[in-house]
Structure formats: C-alpha cells, structure tokens
Write an enzyme that holds these catalytic residues in place. Structure first.
Site, PDB file in Angstrom:
ATOM      1  N   THR A 127      42.120-116.255 -85.957  1.00  0.00           N
ATOM      2  CA  THR A 127      43.096-115.172 -86.125  1.00  0.00           C
ATOM      3  C   THR A 127      43.841-114.980 -84.810  1.00  0.00           C
ATOM      4  OG1 THR A 127      41.868-114.044 -87.838  1.00  0.00           O
ATOM      5  CG2 THR A 127      43.150-112.640 -86.396  1.00  0.00           C
ATOM      6  N   VAL A 136      40.210-109.352 -98.605  1.00  0.00           N
ATOM      7  CA  VAL A 136      40.950-108.862 -97.441  1.00  0.00           C
ATOM      8  C   VAL A 136      39.925-108.499 -96.380  1.00  0.00           C
ATOM      9  CG1 VAL A 136      42.449-107.031 -96.576  1.00  0.00           C
ATOM     10  CG2 VAL A 136      42.879-108.038 -98.829  1.00  0.00           C
ATOM     11  N   ASP A 173      39.203-107.479 -92.011  1.00  0.00           N
ATOM     12  CA  ASP A 173      39.505-106.350 -91.120  1.00  0.00           C
ATOM     13  C   ASP A 173      40.966-106.329 -90.654  1.00  0.00           C
ATOM     14  OD1 ASP A 173      38.779-108.837 -89.681  1.00  0.00           O
ATOM     15  OD2 ASP A 173      39.426-107.660 -87.947  1.00  0.00           O
ATOM     16  N   THR A 209      39.280-109.986 -83.567  1.00  0.00           N
ATOM     17  CA  THR A 209      39.106-111.248 -84.287  1.00  0.00           C
ATOM     18  C   THR A 209      37.621-111.458 -84.525  1.00  0.00           C
ATOM     19  OG1 THR A 209      39.282-113.668 -84.104  1.00  0.00           O
ATOM     20  CG2 THR A 209      39.277-112.461 -82.044  1.00  0.00           C
ATOM     21  N   GLY A 210      37.309-112.184 -85.592  1.00  0.00           N
ATOM     22  CA  GLY A 210      35.902-112.451 -85.880  1.00  0.00           C
ATOM     23  C   GLY A 210      35.617-112.244 -87.348  1.00  0.00           C
TER      24      GLY A 210
HETATM   25  N1  ASP Z   1      38.940-111.287 -88.768  1.00  0.00           N
HETATM   26  C1  ASP Z   1      39.527-112.251 -89.655  1.00  0.00           C
HETATM   27  C2  ASP Z   1      39.058-111.981 -91.063  1.00  0.00           C
HETATM   28  O1  ASP Z   1      37.902-111.679 -91.257  1.00  0.00           O
HETATM   29  C3  ASP Z   1      39.186-113.642 -89.310  1.00  0.00           C
HETATM   30  C4  ASP Z   1      39.339-114.042 -87.880  1.00  0.00           C
HETATM   31  O2  ASP Z   1      39.363-113.214 -86.977  1.00  0.00           O
HETATM   32  O3  ASP Z   1      39.469-115.246 -87.636  1.00  0.00           O
HETATM   33  O4  ASP Z   1      39.833-112.159 -91.964  1.00  0.00           O
END
Ligand code: ASP
Length: 297
Positions: A167, A196, A198, A218-219
């Site tokens: 992300t 969907v 965060d 992100t995560g």
């Molecule tokens: N946080 C994003 C999600 O869960 C994914 C990511 O940060 O890569 O959609």
C-alpha cells in the site's frame, strides 16, 4: 513561517532483496513530486495527492497499476485523503477501473456531500465528474496475474504472515502549517470480492488534524483497523509525543494488543516526521530540513 515537511511510504512487508531498488526509486520519485508542490508554496493536500499518484502509477506498488487481484481475479481499490485544516475527508472503496483512486477520493471530498463512496456508486460518481473509465488491463501487471494464478492453483488462503504489504501513502505539512494525509491500496492479495481494509477508513488508513499530526498506515488491514492506528498516533502527538515516539508506540500496540503486522508514517504539527514498522521492511522516503530526500527500505 513553518517549513514544509513530507514523508511517504510504499508499504510495509517482506519486500524481496531484488525488488528493493524499484521500491527505493519509486519512493524517491514520489517524494520529489510531493516536495515540488510544497516548495512552490502549494498546499499539503495537493502534495500528498501528487506523491500518491506517482506511486499509484508505478507498477511496483499495490495501488493503482500493480494492485493485487482479489480472489475472483480482478482489481478493487481503496483510497482516502484527509485535510488537517478542516478535518474534511474523502474516500473510495472497492472501486474498479480508475487510474488514480486518490484523485477520486479527493473529488468525493470536494464535489460530493459524502465522505466515502463504494463500488459501482463510486465509479458512477467518477464518470459523472469526468474521470475516464480506465481499462482493467491497465491496472493488472504480469507479476500480479502470476501471483493470482499461483494462489488459485495452490488454493492458497493468504494470511498476514505471508502477505506483501505494498500500500502507498503520504503525509505532509505545508508552509502555512496545514497538514494532510493520503493512502491508496489494491488491498490484500486474494481478498474476497467486496472486502475493504483499513486504508479508506478515516482514522485507520489515514488521519490528519492541524492541531496534532497526520498519519498514513500500511499492513494487515484487519489488525490496523482494530486499533484505529492513524488516529491513535495523532492522539499520542496531541498528548505530547513527538512524531517518532508516536509512530513507535502505535506499532508496539499493534503487535502487543492484536498481534498485527504493519507500518506507519507520521508528521506532527511542528513538522517532525516519524516512521515505524514491525515487518521485515517498509519502503519510505522523507525530506530533511535542508531539503535532501532520504530513502530507506
Ligand atoms: N492495509 C492494506 C489493506 O489491508 C494493505 C497494505 O497495507 O498493504 O488493505
């Protein structure tokens, strides 16, 4: 007059060594785009949008072109933008066939009376406001198609442990002292259609308030949203934590409270930047007070 500040990220996760140069290069270009806006006296809101657009157009990252495919084999994207001056925010979720979801999120903020539009409604709003239909094949890369095909063959169920978090996000303070945050994602690989995370949720994927700070996360979304991580970081800043301490504290909480994996970038109202993550890597770039762009991954 406040000096501008900017930090951007290209996702936290297990980025393979061979791909690090692409991540570094993409982050540098995004930081340059955002910094150019700030240096010309432009608003933080425009700077974070400009930086995130560069990352969405770069196939290295899981946002815009390069997004992960969902379990049914197509791209659904989420994005949010937050204005720290007014607390106005705009977001889109599970949106298809759009080149730059972050710009659509900004349109939602500016041109609708709503904060979050999803799916077909978001796409109809996009077309109504002149955002062209962007063919699905322009968003899909061969890397992601292969990842999806392998997942199909293996009947894989992706968990946060084996997940590549790419992300993207940006946070900034402009010369007028206003803050802004932006986050954009293709979400998690093999997510259920309609899932969907965060990223487009105010306070989770991003938050900004001139009176405290701005953050982009992100995560693994299902864990980040449990602790409303971006708002949590801004609240810590409001209570006296500098940006770096706030970033570290919320990542500690993510790990200890919900066993989550992720990363965050933060700027505080005084212009200090912070970043923290508990994944093997997080791609990021920020601008030092003397105008140098630093990249790390
Ligand atoms: N946080 C994003 C999600 O869960 C994914 C990511 O940060 O890569 O959609």
């Amino acid at each position: 007059m406040p000096t501008p500040s900017l930090i951007i990220h290209g996702g936290a996760g297990s980025i393979p060594d061979a791909e690090v140069p692409d991540y570094i290069n993409g982050c540098r270009l995004a930081a340059q785009a955002g910094w150019a806006v700030l240096q010309n006296g432009g608003p933080a809101l425009e700077a974070v949008e400009a930086a995130v657009k560069v990352l969405e157009d770069d196939p290295t990252f899981d946002a815009g072109r390069g997004s992960h495919l969902n379990a049914a084999g197509y791209v659904e994207m989420d994005a949010i933008i937050v204005d720290g001056a007014t607390l106005d925010n705009g977001a889109v979720a599970a949106v298809q066939r759009v080149q730059n979801p972050i710009s659509l999120a900004r349109l939602v903020m500016k041109r609708s009376k709503h904060s979050l539009l999803v799916g077909a409604g978001a796409e109809a709003f996009a077309r109504l406001h002149g955002v062209p239909d962007w063919p699905e094949e322009n968003l899909i890369t061969s890397r992601e198609l292969e990842r999806w095909q392998k997942g199909q063959e293996a009947g894989e169920d992706y968990t946060q442990a084996d997940f590549a978090h790419d992300t993207v996000g940006a946070v900034a303070r402009d010369a007028n002292g206003h803050l802004a945050a932006a986050t954009s994602t293709g979400g998690t690989a093999h997510k259920l259609p309609g899932r969907v995370g965060d990223s487009p949720l105010i306070g989770s994927g991003a938050y900004a308030d001139d009176e405290s700070g701005a953050a982009s996360a992100t995560g693994w979304g299902e864990s980040l949203m449990k602790i409303v991580i971006s708002k949590a970081a801004c609240d810590l800043i409001a209570n006296g934590h500098p940006a770096q301490a706030a970033a570290e504290a919320v990542i500690k909480k993510l790990a200890e409270r919900v066993n989550g994996l992720g990363g965050i970038i933060v700027v505080d109202a005084r212009g200090n930047v912070g970043h923290a993550f508990n994944t093997p890597r997080m791609a990021r770039a920020w601008v030092t007070p003397d105008g140098q762009i630093v990249t790390e991954c």
